[in-house]
Design a protein around this motif. Structure first.
Motif, PDB file in Angstrom:
ATOM      1  N   LEU A 396     102.260  80.305   8.494  1.00  0.00           N
ATOM      2  CA  LEU A 396     103.622  79.905   8.153  1.00  0.00           C
ATOM      3  C   LEU A 396     104.026  78.627   8.888  1.00  0.00           C
ATOM      4  O   LEU A 396     103.957  78.558  10.117  1.00  0.00           O
ATOM      5  CB  LEU A 396     104.606  81.036   8.480  1.00  0.00           C
ATOM      6  N   PRO A 397     104.442  77.580   8.148  1.00  0.00           N
ATOM      7  CA  PRO A 397     104.861  76.339   8.788  1.00  0.00           C
ATOM      8  C   PRO A 397     106.283  76.456   9.348  1.00  0.00           C
ATOM      9  O   PRO A 397     107.147  77.085   8.727  1.00  0.00           O
ATOM     10  CB  PRO A 397     104.809  75.304   7.661  1.00  0.00           C
ATOM     11  N   LEU A 398     106.500  75.834  10.499  1.00  0.00           N
ATOM     12  CA  LEU A 398     107.842  75.696  11.054  1.00  0.00           C
ATOM     13  C   LEU A 398     108.115  74.200  11.137  1.00  0.00           C
ATOM     14  O   LEU A 398     107.420  73.486  11.855  1.00  0.00           O
ATOM     15  CB  LEU A 398     107.907  76.354  12.438  1.00  0.00           C
ATOM     16  N   VAL A 409     108.788  73.538   2.264  1.00  0.00           N
ATOM     17  CA  VAL A 409     108.928  74.706   3.149  1.00  0.00           C
ATOM     18  C   VAL A 409     110.358  75.239   3.040  1.00  0.00           C
ATOM     19  O   VAL A 409     111.321  74.490   3.208  1.00  0.00           O
ATOM     20  CB  VAL A 409     108.606  74.333   4.615  1.00  0.00           C
ATOM     21  N   PHE A 410     110.472  76.523   2.738  1.00  0.00           N
ATOM     22  CA  PHE A 410     111.784  77.115   2.445  1.00  0.00           C
ATOM     23  C   PHE A 410     112.067  78.298   3.368  1.00  0.00           C
ATOM     24  O   PHE A 410     111.211  79.146   3.601  1.00  0.00           O
ATOM     25  CB  PHE A 410     111.837  77.560   0.980  1.00  0.00           C
ATOM     26  N   GLY A 429     108.290  79.911   5.038  1.00  0.00           N
ATOM     27  CA  GLY A 429     108.117  79.347   6.367  1.00  0.00           C
ATOM     28  C   GLY A 429     109.439  79.352   7.100  1.00  0.00           C
ATOM     29  O   GLY A 429     110.326  80.158   6.806  1.00  0.00           O
ATOM     30  N   PHE A 430     109.597  78.406   8.036  1.00  0.00           N
ATOM     31  CA  PHE A 430     110.805  78.300   8.850  1.00  0.00           C
ATOM     32  C   PHE A 430     111.174  76.823   8.958  1.00  0.00           C
ATOM     33  O   PHE A 430     110.297  75.964   8.974  1.00  0.00           O
ATOM     34  CB  PHE A 430     110.564  78.883  10.252  1.00  0.00           C
ATOM     35  N   ARG A 431     112.483  76.534   9.059  1.00  0.00           N
ATOM     36  CA  ARG A 431     112.911  75.142   9.089  1.00  0.00           C
ATOM     37  C   ARG A 431     114.142  74.986   9.968  1.00  0.00           C
ATOM     38  O   ARG A 431     114.891  75.943  10.178  1.00  0.00           O
ATOM     39  CB  ARG A 431     113.167  74.618   7.678  1.00  0.00           C
ATOM     40  N   ALA A 447     111.360  82.811  14.138  1.00  0.00           N
ATOM     41  CA  ALA A 447     109.981  83.019  13.690  1.00  0.00           C
ATOM     42  C   ALA A 447     109.301  84.112  14.506  1.00  0.00           C
ATOM     43  O   ALA A 447     108.634  85.000  13.949  1.00  0.00           O
ATOM     44  CB  ALA A 447     109.198  81.712  13.789  1.00  0.00           C
ATOM     45  N   LEU A 448     109.472  84.069  15.830  1.00  0.00           N
ATOM     46  CA  LEU A 448     108.822  85.068  16.686  1.00  0.00           C
ATOM     47  C   LEU A 448     109.415  86.456  16.434  1.00  0.00           C
ATOM     48  O   LEU A 448     108.702  87.460  16.502  1.00  0.00           O
ATOM     49  CB  LEU A 448     108.957  84.671  18.161  1.00  0.00           C
ATOM     50  N   ALA A 449     110.729  86.510  16.132  1.00  0.00           N
ATOM     51  CA  ALA A 449     111.358  87.808  15.807  1.00  0.00           C
ATOM     52  C   ALA A 449     110.762  88.378  14.524  1.00  0.00           C
ATOM     53  O   ALA A 449     110.463  89.584  14.439  1.00  0.00           O
ATOM     54  CB  ALA A 449     112.865  87.636  15.672  1.00  0.00           C
TER      55      ALA A 449
END
Length: 492
Positions: A396-398, A409-410, A429-431, A447-449
């Motif tokens: 997963l991209p951040l 990335v959404f 992903g995360f942004r 993201a870590l959660a």
């Protein structure tokens, strides 16, 4: 149609950045769609060396006063794409980087080198180099091809012209003495032609004279019309917005395929995604981190320069490393101060951070296949390729939501009661929106959660792997732009 693709680099012959990947993939996709494509490239020493292995034959000899230029024909290794190499001493007798010397300074004769490259490209396009082939359309890329665009625009029965901006930060700027030395038409020394704040700007050759302009993502096409991202050319690009479009780069889906990637310890796909963890453990072992399935593993591959958001990472990451919440693998090289800062961080957290300075293709693939989360906090990013590789690999991209990162990335800010995305585009992903360490920190915390909610994490991975990142889609969009360019040319 007959398409001449003008580029200063093409993978695997020569590569310094994303342009080389586009020049390798788009001509191939166009060839599959029944176009006749010729790729023209400078004959750097390592290009000639690689070309000899696949076959090299003389195509044409051109003489301009005392200057003799040879054009060689070869093909792009592993493809059917015909390549024409422009051989003159300023290219072929000079090793190292195509644009800069060992000290990282521009070659002092870059104006001459890429002027003559443009002259030969124009002659080949017009069918005047003794070659039985004439272009219907010439597709130039970045400042190194700007002169070819400007010269062809002066021809009465010329091909249509399309110019692609891969990174607007590089203009190809030279003093007036270079303009005078090249004996360029006087009327080009004008803000509406190739003059830029009392300098000669090669990129303006493409931006002013092309029938259509493209760049490598829809968001970047909008951004470069603003002072923040326009590098002083926003006014010109805003004026030409009707001829400007953004087309996302694709990726080589054979080269980047987790189901067949020879660099991975364990191949996997959406159907057996649980096997991905084998690559994580192998990567941790390879880079000297304690193997752990449970610890989230982050990755970064890229140039260690300000543009890539390295300062944001250096500000935001230490607290996560200190608490032992994640591990981090970095592969790249760049500015000395970032090398030093990352080495110091590695010394502080040797069980959390693994740093490899330089580039290693195999390790790059292993990072994409092995990490859980891929960081791309770029301050600006015209398209970006690593987020596309990551999506394809279920990594997963951040990202900082700019340019192509914003388009690919959404992460929904609207959540339904059960925690799933309420928008039509599924989260992949995360942004974060603001280019600040605190915004990156917040995104990393989210993201870590989510990582510790395996079912939701797995669903986001499946969303990522479902996307179509191939060149076929992009090639169709380029065809549409080519048709528009032909229409614009015919209206003049």
């Amino acid at each position: 149609m007959n398409i001449l693709f003008v580029t200063s680099e093409a993978y695997p012959l020569i590569k310094t950045g994303g342009l080389a990947d586009v020049a390798a993939s788009l001509p191939r996709a166009l060839l599959k769609r029944d176009h006749s494509v010729r790729l023209v490239l400078p004959a750097y020493p390592r290009v000639l060396e690689a070309a000899r292995k696949v076959g090299l034959k003389p195509l044409a000899s051109l003489t301009y006063g005392e200057r003799n230029i040879t054009v060689w024909q070869t093909r792009l290794p592993g493809t059917r794409v015909t390549v024409w190499l422009v051989d003159m001493p300023e290219f072929s007798n000079r090793g190292g980087n195509p644009y800069v010397d060992d000290q990282g300074l521009d070659w002092p004769d870059n104006h001459r080198r890429f002027y003559w490259f443009g002259v030969v490209a124009a002659e080949l396009a017009m069918g005047r180099a003794g070659v039985d082939w004439r272009a219907d359309l010439v597709h130039g890329n970045d400042w190194q091809s700007g002169m070819a665009m400007a010269l062809l625009a002066q021809e009465p029965k010329r091909p249509a012209l399309v110019f692609t901006i891969h990174n607007l930060a590089y203009h190809g700027l030279f003093p007036y003495s270079a303009f005078a030395e090249l004996s360029l038409p006087e009327h080009w020394w004008h803000p509406e032609a190739m003059e830029f704040y009392d300098q000669l700007s090669f990129i303006k050759g493409g931006l002013v004279f092309a029938d259509q302009i493209t760049t490598v993502s829809p968001s970047y096409a909008r951004e470069i019309q603003t002072p923040e991202f326009g590098c002083g050319l926003d006014g010109l690009l805003f004026a030409r917005q009707a001829q400007l479009s953004g087309i996302l780069n694709g990726i080589d889906t054979q080269e980047w395929n987790p189901g067949r990637d020879p660099h991975l310890t364990q191949n996997y796909s959406r159907r057996n995604l649980k096997q991905k963890v084998v690559n994580k453990l192998a990567l941790q072992e390879r880079v000297g981190l304690p193997p752990s399935e449970e610890t989230p593993l982050l990755g970064f591959i890229g140039r260690l320069v300000e543009q890539k958001g390295v300062d944001l990472m250096l500000s935001a990451l230490p607290e996560f490393l200190k608490r032992g919440e994640c591990q981090f693998v970095i592969l790249g090289s760049g500015q000395a101060q970032y090398h030093t800062a990352l080495k110091e961080l590695q010394a502080l957290y040797p069980e959390q951070l693994a740093l490899t300075l330089g580039y290693d293709e195999g390790l790059a693939h292993q990072i994409e296949g092995g990490v859980d989360l891929f960081l791309m906090p770029s301050l600006f990013e015209p398209c970006g390729l690593n987020q596309l590789y990551s999506l394809r690999y279920g990594t997963l991209p951040l990202v900082h939501a700019v340019g192509g990162l914003n388009d690919t990335v959404f992460e929904s800010s609207d959540q339904t009661e059960d925690g799933t995305a309420a928008e039509s585009t599924p989260d992949n992903g995360f942004r974060f929106e603001a280019p600040t360490a605190s915004a990156l920190r917040d995104a990393l915390t989210r993201a870590l959660a989510l990582y510790h909610q395996p079912d939701r994490w797995r669903q986001r991975q499946l969303n990522a792997m479902k996307g179509d990142y191939s060149w076929e889609k992009s090639a169709q969009e380029y065809e549409r732009v080519y048709e528009q360019a032909l229409q614009v040319r015919d209206q003049h």
